[in-house]
Write an enzyme that holds these catalytic residues in place. Structure first.
Site: not given
Lengths: 77, 366
Positions: A11, A14
């Site tokens: 994501c 991240c």
């Protein structure tokens, strides 16, 4: 040589975390290797319940937030 | 392992790129936390009470618009509501950011493990509202719960409450509809999470969880959190403001902008015919329309508020909002990694039914 593991399924937060880690390594001059773990199964096996998470040499240090460069630098020193 | 230069001990925990004024502000706040908090709160209250008259003044004196015109009322609405909502958001997100440092997912799991099912459902739904959660964490969290022996239904109570009841939604409801509606949303949302989770637990659907999940050994899950100091908790509050308010403000502006246009230009009672109380089909339609829509609460609530001003019924509007926030397509796609399609379908059906029920109930009562 330290091993920094970044746990995250990919994501936006991240990816941000990985960038922060790389910046922190560059800034502190510590020799470290960055490992990315994106597989849910592996993330779960490592005991991570909130992503993004960071482990240093296999020890979980940060979970569920994007750290600042200073936070990661502290882990490296 | 050779630190080239020892980093200068920096008072700020934030990143250095955030500018020196912020660093000095942070260090000041760390030295005198209570007086600074008092001053900030006073500034906040002053600002909050200024924006209403200021928005009128800006609209009528600066822009020379009459509040009786469509344009004038739309502009004033925008100038008043955007700062109001952003101020409320900043304060609440800061407070919630601090509260959340007490409820990490690992701690939540610890609290839930070993609880009997009904109590577990209630507790899980309540913890879902305060535990930090983002939809990309849903899968690791699900696995962490299930491997710790937390029943499937209890896990679902958590997974339903976490996205549905969040501080952004509650603040927007509070700011735009008043605290009564915010409370109503909180209570009905919790009820749906508790009841839906309980039903899923009763249906014994464990076989529709992907097999590999149960094959994962219940490792002693690592908890990185050494007890935080208050300084770190307050810092977490600021970080939450930066992250959450920093992310949702464009949605707030766009949502309130569209809301302002609706307020100013859409004729009164325009919505009554198809989102009013008398159209029985409007609640299911609102839910069906809400599921594929994916936006956060910040974008949808101002629009929904404007629709209500034009004759849409509260229950219909509430149902639409819940469907948009709680039943999102991206989250279902993420959960597909651990749940078989059948279980996802049952989950959507049960939560959807709960939302329908809430919609009809409020159309009936209010």
């Amino acid at each position: 040589m330290k091993t920094i593991t970044v746990y995250g399924p990919g994501c936006a937060r991240c990816k941000q975390t990985e960038e922060v880690v790389r910046k922190a390594i560059a800034a502190s001059g510590v020799e470290a290797e960055v490992v990315k773990v994106t597989e849910y199964q592996e993330i779960a096996m490592a005991g991570v319940m909130a992503t993004p998470a960071i482990a240093v040499d296999g020890q979980l240090k940060i979970a569920g937030k994007v750290p600042s460069v200073a936070d990661v630098q502290k882990l490296l020193s | 392992m050779k630190p080239v230069s020892e980093p200068v001990p920096e008072p700020s925990l934030g990143s250095a790129s955030q500018g020196t004024w912020r660093t000095s502000l942070t260090s000041l706040a760390q030295r005198y936390p209570l007086p600074i908090a008092g001053v900030l709160l006073a500034v906040w209250i002053l600002l909050y009470n200024t924006i209403e008259p200021l928005s009128r003044w800006l609209t009528t004196q600066m822009l020379g618009l009459s509040l009786d015109t469509h344009l004038g009322s739309a502009v004033q609405f925008f100038l008043y509501d955007v700062p109001k909502v952003l101020l409320l958001l900043t304060l609440i997100v800061f407070i919630v950011g601090i509260i959340r440092t007490f409820f990490t997912p690992a701690r939540t799991r610890q609290l839930l493990a070993g609880k009997s099912e009904s109590i577990g459902n209630v507790l899980a739904a309540m913890l879902g509202t305060v535990t930090p959660f983002c939809s990309c964490s849903a899968v690791p969290l699900f696995i962490g719960f299930v491997t710790a022996g937390i029943p499937l239904g209890v896990t679902f109570s958590f997974l339903i409450a976490a996205p549905m009841i969040n501080e952004v939604a509650l603040v927007l409801l509070w700011g735009l509809f008043g605290w009564q509606i915010a409370l109503l949303y909180l209570v009905t949302g919790l009820t749906i999470a508790i009841v839906a989770g309980w039903i899923i637990g009763r249906l014994k659907l464990e076989r529709y969880v992907e097999e590999w999940v149960y094959a994962i050994p219940a490792t002693g899950h690592a908890d990185p959190d050494a007890p935080l100091t208050w300084r770190e908790r307050v810092q977490a509050g600021w970080d939450a403001v930066g992250e959450i308010v920093g992310k949702v403000w464009p949605f707030v502006m766009i949502g309130i902008g569209i809301g302002a246009l609706i307020h100013g230009y859409v004729p009164e009672d325009f919505m009554a015919s198809f989102m009013g109380k008398d159209a029985w089909w409007s609640v299911p339609l609102a839910v069906l329309m809400g599921i594929p829509m994916y936006t956060n609460a910040a974008g949808i609530i101002p629009i929904v508020e404007a629709l209500m001003g034009k004759g849409a019924a509260l229950g219909t509007v509430l149902a639409f909002m819940m469907a948009v926030i709680a039943l999102s397509l991206p989250e279902m796609i993420i959960l597909r990694k651990v749940l078989k399609p059948r279980l996802i379908a049952i989950f959507v059906a049960i939560v959807g039914t709960g939302i329908l029920f809430v919609g009809y109930l409020f159309n009936l009562v209010i």
